[in-house]
Design a protein around this motif. Structure first.
Motif, PDB file in Angstrom:
ATOM      1  N   GLY A 147       0.823  -1.207   0.000  1.00  0.00           N
ATOM      2  CA  GLY A 147       0.000   0.000   0.000  1.00  0.00           C
ATOM      3  C   GLY A 147       0.855   1.255   0.000  1.00  0.00           C
ATOM      4  O   GLY A 147       0.536   2.246  -0.675  1.00  0.00           O
ATOM      5  N   ARG A 148       1.950   1.213   0.751  1.00  0.00           N
ATOM      6  CA  ARG A 148       2.872   2.361   0.770  1.00  0.00           C
ATOM      7  C   ARG A 148       3.450   2.609  -0.623  1.00  0.00           C
ATOM      8  O   ARG A 148       3.480   3.747  -1.105  1.00  0.00           O
ATOM      9  CB  ARG A 148       4.000   2.079   1.766  1.00  0.00           C
ATOM     10  CG  ARG A 148       5.107   3.134   1.792  1.00  0.00           C
ATOM     11  CD  ARG A 148       6.169   2.773   2.823  1.00  0.00           C
ATOM     12  NE  ARG A 148       7.333   3.645   2.731  1.00  0.00           N
ATOM     13  CZ  ARG A 148       7.435   4.822   3.326  1.00  0.00           C
ATOM     14  NH1 ARG A 148       6.428   5.285   4.049  1.00  0.00           N
ATOM     15  NH2 ARG A 148       8.533   5.551   3.204  1.00  0.00           N
ATOM     16  N   VAL A 149       3.889   1.552  -1.274  1.00  0.00           N
ATOM     17  CA  VAL A 149       4.439   1.677  -2.622  1.00  0.00           C
ATOM     18  C   VAL A 149       3.382   2.214  -3.580  1.00  0.00           C
ATOM     19  O   VAL A 149       3.654   3.101  -4.409  1.00  0.00           O
ATOM     20  CB  VAL A 149       4.983   0.320  -3.110  1.00  0.00           C
ATOM     21  CG1 VAL A 149       5.273   0.359  -4.604  1.00  0.00           C
ATOM     22  CG2 VAL A 149       6.251  -0.053  -2.347  1.00  0.00           C
ATOM     23  N   MET A 150       2.152   1.697  -3.482  1.00  0.00           N
ATOM     24  CA  MET A 150       1.080   2.134  -4.376  1.00  0.00           C
ATOM     25  C   MET A 150       0.804   3.634  -4.236  1.00  0.00           C
ATOM     26  O   MET A 150       0.628   4.338  -5.236  1.00  0.00           O
ATOM     27  CB  MET A 150      -0.195   1.351  -4.074  1.00  0.00           C
ATOM     28  CG  MET A 150      -0.283   0.037  -4.822  1.00  0.00           C
ATOM     29  SD  MET A 150      -0.564   0.334  -6.576  1.00  0.00           S
ATOM     30  CE  MET A 150      -0.466  -1.324  -7.206  1.00  0.00           C
ATOM     31  N   THR A 151       0.725   4.124  -3.012  1.00  0.00           N
ATOM     32  CA  THR A 151       0.392   5.539  -2.822  1.00  0.00           C
ATOM     33  C   THR A 151       1.537   6.456  -3.224  1.00  0.00           C
ATOM     34  O   THR A 151       1.310   7.619  -3.567  1.00  0.00           O
ATOM     35  CB  THR A 151       0.004   5.821  -1.359  1.00  0.00           C
ATOM     36  OG1 THR A 151       1.071   5.412  -0.489  1.00  0.00           O
ATOM     37  CG2 THR A 151      -1.264   5.087  -0.978  1.00  0.00           C
ATOM     38  N   HIS A 152       2.778   5.973  -3.178  1.00  0.00           N
ATOM     39  CA  HIS A 152       3.922   6.811  -3.536  1.00  0.00           C
ATOM     40  C   HIS A 152       4.262   6.764  -5.020  1.00  0.00           C
ATOM     41  O   HIS A 152       4.834   7.725  -5.554  1.00  0.00           O
ATOM     42  CB  HIS A 152       5.150   6.407  -2.718  1.00  0.00           C
ATOM     43  CG  HIS A 152       5.147   6.962  -1.328  1.00  0.00           C
ATOM     44  ND1 HIS A 152       5.562   8.240  -1.035  1.00  0.00           N
ATOM     45  CD2 HIS A 152       4.760   6.415  -0.148  1.00  0.00           C
ATOM     46  CE1 HIS A 152       5.446   8.461   0.269  1.00  0.00           C
ATOM     47  NE2 HIS A 152       4.964   7.371   0.822  1.00  0.00           N
ATOM     48  N   TRP A 153       3.916   5.677  -5.711  1.00  0.00           N
ATOM     49  CA  TRP A 153       4.320   5.529  -7.108  1.00  0.00           C
ATOM     50  C   TRP A 153       3.166   5.654  -8.106  1.00  0.00           C
ATOM     51  O   TRP A 153       3.408   5.789  -9.307  1.00  0.00           O
ATOM     52  CB  TRP A 153       4.999   4.170  -7.317  1.00  0.00           C
ATOM     53  CG  TRP A 153       6.394   4.108  -6.772  1.00  0.00           C
ATOM     54  CD1 TRP A 153       6.777   3.669  -5.525  1.00  0.00           C
ATOM     55  CD2 TRP A 153       7.608   4.495  -7.426  1.00  0.00           C
ATOM     56  NE1 TRP A 153       8.136   3.750  -5.370  1.00  0.00           N
ATOM     57  CE2 TRP A 153       8.680   4.254  -6.526  1.00  0.00           C
ATOM     58  CE3 TRP A 153       7.905   5.009  -8.692  1.00  0.00           C
ATOM     59  CZ2 TRP A 153      10.013   4.515  -6.857  1.00  0.00           C
ATOM     60  CZ3 TRP A 153       9.235   5.270  -9.017  1.00  0.00           C
ATOM     61  CH2 TRP A 153      10.278   5.025  -8.108  1.00  0.00           C
ATOM     62  N   PHE A 154       1.900   5.625  -7.624  1.00  0.00           N
ATOM     63  CA  PHE A 154       0.748   5.667  -8.530  1.00  0.00           C
ATOM     64  C   PHE A 154      -0.263   6.685  -8.035  1.00  0.00           C
ATOM     65  O   PHE A 154      -0.635   6.688  -6.858  1.00  0.00           O
ATOM     66  CB  PHE A 154       0.122   4.269  -8.644  1.00  0.00           C
ATOM     67  CG  PHE A 154       1.091   3.243  -9.155  1.00  0.00           C
ATOM     68  CD1 PHE A 154       1.286   3.074 -10.516  1.00  0.00           C
ATOM     69  CD2 PHE A 154       1.829   2.459  -8.277  1.00  0.00           C
ATOM     70  CE1 PHE A 154       2.199   2.145 -10.989  1.00  0.00           C
ATOM     71  CE2 PHE A 154       2.738   1.529  -8.739  1.00  0.00           C
ATOM     72  CZ  PHE A 154       2.932   1.372 -10.096  1.00  0.00           C
ATOM     73  N   ASP A 226      11.513   2.142  -2.404  1.00  0.00           N
ATOM     74  CA  ASP A 226      10.589   2.681  -1.403  1.00  0.00           C
ATOM     75  C   ASP A 226       9.734   3.821  -1.950  1.00  0.00           C
ATOM     76  O   ASP A 226       8.517   3.717  -2.016  1.00  0.00           O
ATOM     77  CB  ASP A 226      11.376   3.134  -0.170  1.00  0.00           C
ATOM     78  CG  ASP A 226      10.469   3.545   0.970  1.00  0.00           C
ATOM     79  OD1 ASP A 226       9.585   2.745   1.345  1.00  0.00           O
ATOM     80  OD2 ASP A 226      10.624   4.670   1.483  1.00  0.00           O
ATOM     81  N   THR A 227      10.351   4.917  -2.338  1.00  0.00           N
ATOM     82  CA  THR A 227       9.614   6.082  -2.840  1.00  0.00           C
ATOM     83  C   THR A 227      10.334   6.655  -4.057  1.00  0.00           C
ATOM     84  O   THR A 227      11.540   6.435  -4.247  1.00  0.00           O
ATOM     85  CB  THR A 227       9.512   7.195  -1.770  1.00  0.00           C
ATOM     86  OG1 THR A 227      10.847   7.667  -1.473  1.00  0.00           O
ATOM     87  CG2 THR A 227       8.858   6.691  -0.491  1.00  0.00           C
TER      88      THR A 227
END
Length: 460
Positions: A147-154, A226-227
């Motif tokens: 979820g962290r990856v999704m919110t930072h990359w998409f 990560d971000t």
């Protein structure tokens, strides 16, 4: 904690080369979290496949249901509590660490059967429950970093579609559990147990998947970042030009645990979808966890039951993608309406399943229909959680829905309640419970309808 500290931001790059690198890394991290999350499901619900093989040892459905529930209880608490750590950790390290620990815990599930044995049933059940608790706890470290990856990359405008594809990872991983249990036992069982075929399932159900999961953890570590800022790239909001109503410069900062919990726990709409999620998960695991037992009781061998398990999971892939597409393209970003539609259709599928338990072809067809329909709502509730919270608290927001889904919906309702109802009242009554759960999920999702109208207006 120093090992998990997020990497520092690098000087921001600009220009065509940076833009091309951004696009390439988005695909790389997506594939990394897809493979990584699928790996968690290889060592997640294996105990469900082991239940029919444990019956000849003298274990009963009720006590095995308690062992089964430990996984869900631990997962629910972990997904919520470890999510607050994940929101402050390097996703590249957090995810593989959890996967390796889950694999090792699953491997040691061999111990209570081989070395303790059914002659010490109480101790064996306690050890199985403790190990299944650890399996569930470490599995809770899978969703939050994704979820962290999704919110930072998409960006928010594309997240529903990307997540519908990513969410298929657990279907891929879950679908492999059945064939792994069957063929792992055939391929490697004799290496460890010789002619003692009743022990072969320990290799196929526990050891073989654990080894594969550790390999997957290594691959995930090599691919995940990560971000964007840690790679010298701009935030996704700046790069895409799209931001949610919750976005601000503070959303890029690492919050304290107290700040994260305050944001999440004070949001009543997160509580509505969390309660809906409890009943969605009751249906999901009420059908999935007990399908092998129902089928074997009807005379289906374990290998064929494993393939039915496989069909249930694979059917979810097109169902999830279609549900995500409907949410973005037909319902204009609203998540409640497609969830309600799919849950209503599930009532029909469960009814047909209940009325045709003696017809194997119809039962497998119903399992395919249920798999097709249930995972879209599972995915959309996760997307709603990310939409309703700032991205530096996204993992914890999704963790709240997961906590309710796994502790109340799975552990208590799908595992313990259904286990004892099936034992004492028969399978028919469990199907009535599942249809009632569909109705309650629809009711709680309906409470978010107006808030979603507000969100849609603010995204235009």
């Amino acid at each position: 904690m120093a090992f998990l500290t997020p990497p520092a931001y690098k000087p921001e790059q600009t220009g065509a080369e940076a833009d091309a690198r951004y696009k390439r890394l988005r695909w790389q991290v997506f594939i990394g979290i897809f493979i990584g999350y699928a790996g968690f499901y290889i060592v997640r619900k294996n105990f469900s496949m082991a239940i029919p093989a444990l019956a000849p040892f003298g274990f009963e459905k009720g006590e095995l249901g308690i062992v089964l529930s430990m996984n869900a209880i631990a997962y629910g608490f972990s997904k919520f509590l470890m999510a607050s750590i994940s929101d402050r950790s390097d996703a590249r390290r957090f995810l593989p660490l959890g996967l390796v620990c889950a694999a090792l815990s699953m491997l040691f599930m061999i111990v209570p059967i081989q070395w303790i044995g059914a002659q010490n049933k109480t101790l064996a059940i306690v050890v199985m429950a403790a190990l299944n608790f650890l399996v569930g706890w470490f599995n809770g470290m899978g969703w939050p970093p994704c979820g962290r990856v999704m919110t930072h990359w998409f960006s928010i405008k594309e997240r529903g579609t990307w997540m519908s594809f990513w969410n298929c990872a657990h279907n891929v991983g879950g679908a492999l559990v059945g064939p792994m249990a069957a063929y792992g036992a055939v391929w490697f069982g004799s290496w460890f147990y010789g002619a003692d075929e009743k022990m072969y399932f320990l290799i196929g159900t526990y050891a073989f998947p654990a080894a594969v999961a550790i390999l997957v953890a290594v691959i995930a570590y090599l691919m995940i970042r990560d971000t964007p800022q840690s790679c010298g790239l701009p935030a996704i909001e700046k790069w895409s030009g799209s931001a949610s109503k919750n976005y601000s410069e503070k959303a890029e900062q690492v919050l304290s645990t107290g700040e994260i919990f305050k944001i999440v726990l004070s949001n009543k709409f997160l509580w509505y979808i969390a309660l809906a999620n409890a009943f969605v998960y009751m249906v999901r695991y009420g059908c999935l966890d007990w399908a092998p037992t129902i089928l074997t009781e009807k005379g289906v061998n374990l290998k064929d039951a494993g393939w039915a398990y496989f069909a249930y999971e694979i059917a979810a892939i097109p169902g999830t993608i279609i549900c995500g597409w409907l949410s973005d393209k037909v319902f204009q970003g609203r998540r409640a309406l497609p969830t309600i539609l799919f849950m209503a259709l599930l009532i029909v599928a469960i009814w047909v399943y209940m009325m045709n338990l003696d017809n194997l072809s119809v039962v497998i067809g119903c399992l395919i229909a249920i798999g097709f329909l249930i995972y879209g709502p599972v995915m959309l509730i996760g997307v709603q959680a990310l939409d309703l919270a700032p991205k530096n608290a996204a993992g914890t927001a999704a963790g709240l829905t997961g906590f309710m889904g796994y502790v109340l919906g799975t552990a208590i309702l799908a595992n313990i309640v259904i286990g004892y109802v099936a034992e004492n009242a028969g399978w028919e009554w469990t199907f009535y419970l599942l249809m009632g759960a569909c109705v309650l999920a629809i009711v709680f999702m309906a409470l978010t309808y107006k808030e979603e109208q507000y969100l849609v207006k603010n995204r235009k």
